[in-house]
Every structure is written in C-alpha cells, then in structure tokens.
Scaffold this motif. Sequence first.
Motif, PDB file in Angstrom:
ATOM      1  N   MET A  68      27.307  34.584   3.743  1.00 24.68           N
ATOM      2  CA  MET A  68      27.124  34.014   2.403  1.00 24.68           C
ATOM      3  C   MET A  68      28.360  34.367   1.569  1.00 24.68           C
ATOM      4  O   MET A  68      28.865  35.487   1.647  1.00 24.68           O
ATOM      5  CB  MET A  68      25.836  34.559   1.762  1.00 24.68           C
ATOM      6  CG  MET A  68      25.360  33.760   0.554  1.00 24.68           C
ATOM      7  SD  MET A  68      23.777  34.382  -0.061  1.00 24.68           S
ATOM      8  CE  MET A  68      22.689  34.008   1.311  1.00 24.68           C
ATOM      9  N   ALA A  69      28.812  33.410   0.742  1.00 19.69           N
ATOM     10  CA  ALA A  69      30.044  33.601  -0.031  1.00 19.69           C
ATOM     11  C   ALA A  69      29.830  33.129  -1.469  1.00 19.69           C
ATOM     12  O   ALA A  69      29.008  32.256  -1.755  1.00 19.69           O
ATOM     13  CB  ALA A  69      31.202  32.834   0.609  1.00 19.69           C
ATOM     14  N   VAL A  70      30.543  33.748  -2.373  1.00 15.97           N
ATOM     15  CA  VAL A  70      30.531  33.369  -3.787  1.00 15.97           C
ATOM     16  C   VAL A  70      31.951  32.944  -4.160  1.00 15.97           C
ATOM     17  O   VAL A  70      32.909  33.733  -4.002  1.00 15.97           O
ATOM     18  CB  VAL A  70      30.068  34.536  -4.680  1.00 15.97           C
ATOM     19  CG1 VAL A  70      30.179  34.147  -6.148  1.00 15.97           C
ATOM     20  CG2 VAL A  70      28.648  34.944  -4.329  1.00 15.97           C
ATOM     21  N   ASP A  71      32.079  31.679  -4.619  1.00  7.70           N
ATOM     22  CA  ASP A  71      33.397  31.112  -4.953  1.00  7.70           C
ATOM     23  C   ASP A  71      34.342  31.197  -3.754  1.00  7.70           C
ATOM     24  O   ASP A  71      35.545  31.491  -3.897  1.00  7.70           O
ATOM     25  CB  ASP A  71      34.008  31.832  -6.166  1.00  7.70           C
ATOM     26  CG  ASP A  71      33.180  31.641  -7.429  1.00  7.70           C
ATOM     27  OD1 ASP A  71      32.502  30.595  -7.519  1.00  7.70           O
ATOM     28  OD2 ASP A  71      33.196  32.538  -8.290  1.00  7.70           O
ATOM     29  N   GLY A  72      33.774  30.984  -2.584  1.00  4.38           N
ATOM     30  CA  GLY A  72      34.594  30.972  -1.381  1.00  4.38           C
ATOM     31  C   GLY A  72      34.933  32.346  -0.845  1.00  4.38           C
ATOM     32  O   GLY A  72      35.614  32.444   0.191  1.00  4.38           O
ATOM     33  N   LYS A  73      34.478  33.393  -1.494  1.00 10.25           N
ATOM     34  CA  LYS A  73      34.786  34.755  -1.038  1.00 10.25           C
ATOM     35  C   LYS A  73      33.554  35.356  -0.376  1.00 10.25           C
ATOM     36  O   LYS A  73      32.512  35.490  -1.017  1.00 10.25           O
ATOM     37  CB  LYS A  73      35.218  35.606  -2.235  1.00 10.25           C
ATOM     38  CG  LYS A  73      35.542  37.052  -1.862  1.00 10.25           C
ATOM     39  CD  LYS A  73      35.897  37.838  -3.114  1.00 10.25           C
ATOM     40  CE  LYS A  73      36.169  39.288  -2.786  1.00 10.25           C
ATOM     41  NZ  LYS A  73      36.515  40.090  -3.993  1.00 10.25           N
ATOM     42  N   PRO A  74      33.621  35.725   0.903  1.00 14.17           N
ATOM     43  CA  PRO A  74      32.470  36.339   1.566  1.00 14.17           C
ATOM     44  C   PRO A  74      32.031  37.614   0.843  1.00 14.17           C
ATOM     45  O   PRO A  74      32.866  38.369   0.324  1.00 14.17           O
ATOM     46  CB  PRO A  74      32.985  36.633   2.977  1.00 14.17           C
ATOM     47  CG  PRO A  74      34.116  35.686   3.178  1.00 14.17           C
ATOM     48  CD  PRO A  74      34.757  35.534   1.810  1.00 14.17           C
ATOM     49  N   LEU A  75      30.722  37.811   0.829  1.00 15.77           N
ATOM     50  CA  LEU A  75      30.184  38.972   0.108  1.00 15.77           C
ATOM     51  C   LEU A  75      30.678  40.284   0.695  1.00 15.77           C
ATOM     52  O   LEU A  75      30.829  41.277  -0.023  1.00 15.77           O
ATOM     53  CB  LEU A  75      28.658  38.939   0.140  1.00 15.77           C
ATOM     54  CG  LEU A  75      27.966  37.741  -0.527  1.00 15.77           C
ATOM     55  CD1 LEU A  75      26.456  37.864  -0.397  1.00 15.77           C
ATOM     56  CD2 LEU A  75      28.359  37.635  -1.991  1.00 15.77           C
ATOM     57  N   TRP A  76      30.916  40.327   2.002  1.00 13.28           N
ATOM     58  CA  TRP A  76      31.294  41.577   2.642  1.00 13.28           C
ATOM     59  C   TRP A  76      32.758  41.940   2.439  1.00 13.28           C
ATOM     60  O   TRP A  76      33.137  43.084   2.635  1.00 13.28           O
ATOM     61  CB  TRP A  76      31.019  41.509   4.149  1.00 13.28           C
ATOM     62  CG  TRP A  76      29.564  41.316   4.490  1.00 13.28           C
ATOM     63  CD1 TRP A  76      28.496  41.419   3.649  1.00 13.28           C
ATOM     64  CD2 TRP A  76      29.040  40.983   5.764  1.00 13.28           C
ATOM     65  NE1 TRP A  76      27.324  41.170   4.300  1.00 13.28           N
ATOM     66  CE2 TRP A  76      27.623  40.900   5.630  1.00 13.28           C
ATOM     67  CE3 TRP A  76      29.618  40.734   7.014  1.00 13.28           C
ATOM     68  CZ2 TRP A  76      26.782  40.575   6.683  1.00 13.28           C
ATOM     69  CZ3 TRP A  76      28.782  40.427   8.081  1.00 13.28           C
ATOM     70  CH2 TRP A  76      27.374  40.345   7.914  1.00 13.28           C
ATOM     71  N   ARG A  77      33.543  40.935   2.048  1.00 13.64           N
ATOM     72  CA  ARG A  77      34.983  41.202   1.888  1.00 13.64           C
ATOM     73  C   ARG A  77      35.199  42.034   0.626  1.00 13.64           C
ATOM     74  O   ARG A  77      34.741  41.669  -0.466  1.00 13.64           O
ATOM     75  CB  ARG A  77      35.771  39.915   1.813  1.00 13.64           C
ATOM     76  CG  ARG A  77      37.288  40.121   1.675  1.00 13.64           C
ATOM     77  CD  ARG A  77      37.996  38.807   1.576  1.00 13.64           C
ATOM     78  NE  ARG A  77      37.797  37.997   2.786  1.00 13.64           N
ATOM     79  CZ  ARG A  77      38.249  36.747   2.925  1.00 13.64           C
ATOM     80  NH1 ARG A  77      38.885  36.154   1.922  1.00 13.64           N
ATOM     81  NH2 ARG A  77      38.034  36.098   4.040  1.00 13.64           N
ATOM     82  N   ASP A  78      35.880  43.111   0.790  1.00  6.58           N
ATOM     83  CA  ASP A  78      36.208  43.998  -0.325  1.00  6.58           C
ATOM     84  C   ASP A  78      34.938  44.415  -1.083  1.00  6.58           C
ATOM     85  O   ASP A  78      34.900  44.460  -2.314  1.00  6.58           O
ATOM     86  CB  ASP A  78      37.192  43.303  -1.281  1.00  6.58           C
ATOM     87  CG  ASP A  78      37.853  44.295  -2.231  1.00  6.58           C
ATOM     88  OD1 ASP A  78      37.885  45.499  -1.905  1.00  6.58           O
ATOM     89  OD2 ASP A  78      38.302  43.858  -3.302  1.00  6.58           O
ATOM     90  N   CYS A  79      33.866  44.721  -0.324  1.00  6.12           N
ATOM     91  CA  CYS A  79      32.609  45.093  -0.977  1.00  6.12           C
ATOM     92  C   CYS A  79      32.696  46.463  -1.661  1.00  6.12           C
ATOM     93  O   CYS A  79      31.901  46.776  -2.545  1.00  6.12           O
ATOM     94  CB  CYS A  79      31.466  45.081   0.031  1.00  6.12           C
ATOM     95  SG  CYS A  79      31.637  46.227   1.409  1.00  6.12           S
ATOM     96  N   GLU A  80      33.738  47.278  -1.272  1.00  4.18           N
ATOM     97  CA  GLU A  80      33.887  48.575  -1.943  1.00  4.18           C
ATOM     98  C   GLU A  80      34.145  48.390  -3.440  1.00  4.18           C
ATOM     99  O   GLU A  80      33.678  49.167  -4.271  1.00  4.18           O
ATOM    100  CB  GLU A  80      35.034  49.377  -1.320  1.00  4.18           C
ATOM    101  CG  GLU A  80      34.795  49.843   0.101  1.00  4.18           C
ATOM    102  CD  GLU A  80      35.124  48.765   1.114  1.00  4.18           C
ATOM    103  OE1 GLU A  80      35.500  47.633   0.688  1.00  4.18           O
ATOM    104  OE2 GLU A  80      35.008  49.017   2.316  1.00  4.18           O
ATOM    105  N   THR A  81      34.881  47.332  -3.770  1.00  2.00           N
ATOM    106  CA  THR A  81      35.145  47.051  -5.192  1.00  2.00           C
ATOM    107  C   THR A  81      33.855  46.678  -5.914  1.00  2.00           C
ATOM    108  O   THR A  81      33.613  47.097  -7.054  1.00  2.00           O
ATOM    109  CB  THR A  81      36.173  45.909  -5.327  1.00  2.00           C
ATOM    110  OG1 THR A  81      37.378  46.264  -4.649  1.00  2.00           O
ATOM    111  CG2 THR A  81      36.479  45.611  -6.786  1.00  2.00           C
ATOM    112  N   THR A  82      33.024  45.891  -5.255  1.00  2.00           N
ATOM    113  CA  THR A  82      31.723  45.522  -5.841  1.00  2.00           C
ATOM    114  C   THR A  82      30.855  46.758  -6.026  1.00  2.00           C
ATOM    115  O   THR A  82      30.194  46.917  -7.070  1.00  2.00           O
ATOM    116  CB  THR A  82      31.004  44.503  -4.950  1.00  2.00           C
ATOM    117  OG1 THR A  82      31.854  43.363  -4.746  1.00  2.00           O
ATOM    118  CG2 THR A  82      29.711  44.059  -5.577  1.00  2.00           C
ATOM    119  N   PHE A  83      30.837  47.648  -5.023  1.00  2.33           N
ATOM    120  CA  PHE A  83      30.038  48.875  -5.132  1.00  2.33           C
ATOM    121  C   PHE A  83      30.494  49.725  -6.317  1.00  2.33           C
ATOM    122  O   PHE A  83      29.674  50.270  -7.065  1.00  2.33           O
ATOM    123  CB  PHE A  83      30.159  49.685  -3.837  1.00  2.33           C
ATOM    124  CG  PHE A  83      29.464  49.075  -2.657  1.00  2.33           C
ATOM    125  CD1 PHE A  83      28.503  48.085  -2.823  1.00  2.33           C
ATOM    126  CD2 PHE A  83      29.782  49.479  -1.369  1.00  2.33           C
ATOM    127  CE1 PHE A  83      27.871  47.514  -1.726  1.00  2.33           C
ATOM    128  CE2 PHE A  83      29.161  48.921  -0.266  1.00  2.33           C
ATOM    129  CZ  PHE A  83      28.199  47.927  -0.449  1.00  2.33           C
TER     130      PHE A  83
END
Length: 291
Positions: free
Chosen positions: A1-16
């Motif tokens: 699953m992706a938001v604005d073309g960016k997969p949720l798992w990519r760079d998830c450390e920043t989201t955390f």
Amino acid sequence: MAVDGKPLWRDCETTFARIDELCGDDASRLFAEPNAKEQEGGRLAVAWFSSFDDEPKRLGELDRGKRARIESNLAARIEALRPALADQGIGETVAAMLNVADEASIVAVGENAVLTNWGILPEEARSSRAAFVRHSEKTIGPYLPSGMSPRVPGQPWAAVGGFATAGLSPPRRVIVPEPAAASAREAQPAASARNRQAWLWPIAALSLVFAASLIYAAWPGNLVYPQALPPRTAAPVNSDEVNRIIEERIAKMNAELTKTGCETDSSVLGPLLDNGSGGPAAQSPAEGPAQ
C-alpha cells in the motif's frame, strides 16, 4: 500500500519519529518494524521486528485474562494515535498503517500489543467498500476507539468503531436509547414488587388455611365431642339373700366349732388374715377359744 506513490514501508523510521513527536514517546511501538527483502520473481520476504523483548504470541494463544489486558492495551495505543491521524503531513499514512492483513497480524509481545503485516490489505478487501468494512470488522475493527478508522489511500471508505459509517454493516457497539434506559429503571421496581408478592403468597395461604380450620371447628354440627357417659350406679342389693348367706355361713361355723381342732374345716372361715409381718395372725377364729 502506498500514499502519493510512496510505499508505507519506505523510510518508515521517519514516520515513527513523527508519531512519537505528536503522540508521545513510544507511541510508534505499536507498529513492528518491517525488514523487506526482494526474492526471485519480484516477491518480497518481510521480517517484522518489535522493540519489545519477548516472544510474540497470537491473541488466540493467550488465556482469557491476558488476552483482555492485551486488547485493552491495543485500544489505548490506537487511541494515542489521534494527533497523528489529524496531522496533515502523516495523517493519511497512519490511517493506512492501521490496516492489517489478517487477525493473526495482531500479536502480544509480553504485555504489549503489536501490529505486524500493517499497511497490507488482501485483494478482496480492496475490491469494494463493503468488502473493506467486513475485513476491518474481523481484524482491527473491534479495537478501534470511537471516531477512528483505517483508510484506503485514494478512497473515502471508513470503518469506524468496527462498523461502516455508511450503514453497510450493523454496529457492534449498541447504545441503549434513553426511553429504553427509562424502561429498565421502571422494570426494577416492578421486579421488586413481584419479589414481594412471591413472599406474601405463602403467608396468605397459611392464614387462609388457619382461618378455614377455625370456621370449620366453630360451625354447628362439625365439631364432635365424645358422648358423656352416665355415672356408674351400684347394682341393687337383695338384703334377704345376703341375710340368708350370712346365716348359712354362721351355721357352718358353729358346726365346725363343735369339732376338735384336727377335725375342723378351716376353709369355712375363709383365707387367714395377715398380721403385717408376712405370717398368719397370732390367733384366728378357727383356733377356737384358748384352752
């Protein structure tokens, strides 16, 4: 699953990090950290790492008490995400992260609830709004606080509190309306009255039985007394017959008195008299006058 073309798992450390900034330290620990590796054929192999040191267990493997604690912990951790869900920068991403692949994706690590396989929806769950709602109800839905829902990026679908906002599925949480609550309050005095009546019936029945017994006893012709017997009266005495018997006895006694002591028939005199010492009297008329 992706938001604005960016997969949720990519760079998830920043989201955390942003989640912890908005919602408090360790708020992001609800989500296990994915470690994805691409395999042959383009398939991904994902390993999930939790920041809690313990063995993960599925909810179905827990006893009732621990499962209740884990479910409460899960609801509290989701509740803590409200500021992140309202954030314009990561709100849509966090809402998508609340989707999980299946029920087994919710695990217990020690006394903490952790989501694995987050941000994943089966193909069927993305086919329609109704399918999305059904999937959410079976997975994360029962633990969602009021007004919170996972989201599918690019879709207006929502499953709030375990049921669809569009009314596609009946709600799991049932709120008793005020009239029904009033009826419940009225039912309590009614139940108390029924309990009092249940206690009064045996007392009333015993009172009726006792009263009926008194009326039966006092009613003419019902109470039976034993018939009074006439006093016993002595049989009339024939004085002439008595006199004859006495004269006959005297004549026999006089005849015996003319005989010597050895020839005397003592039975004519009747039984010997007791002198009180257990033996015969000192002298009886059969012995005759002293010589």
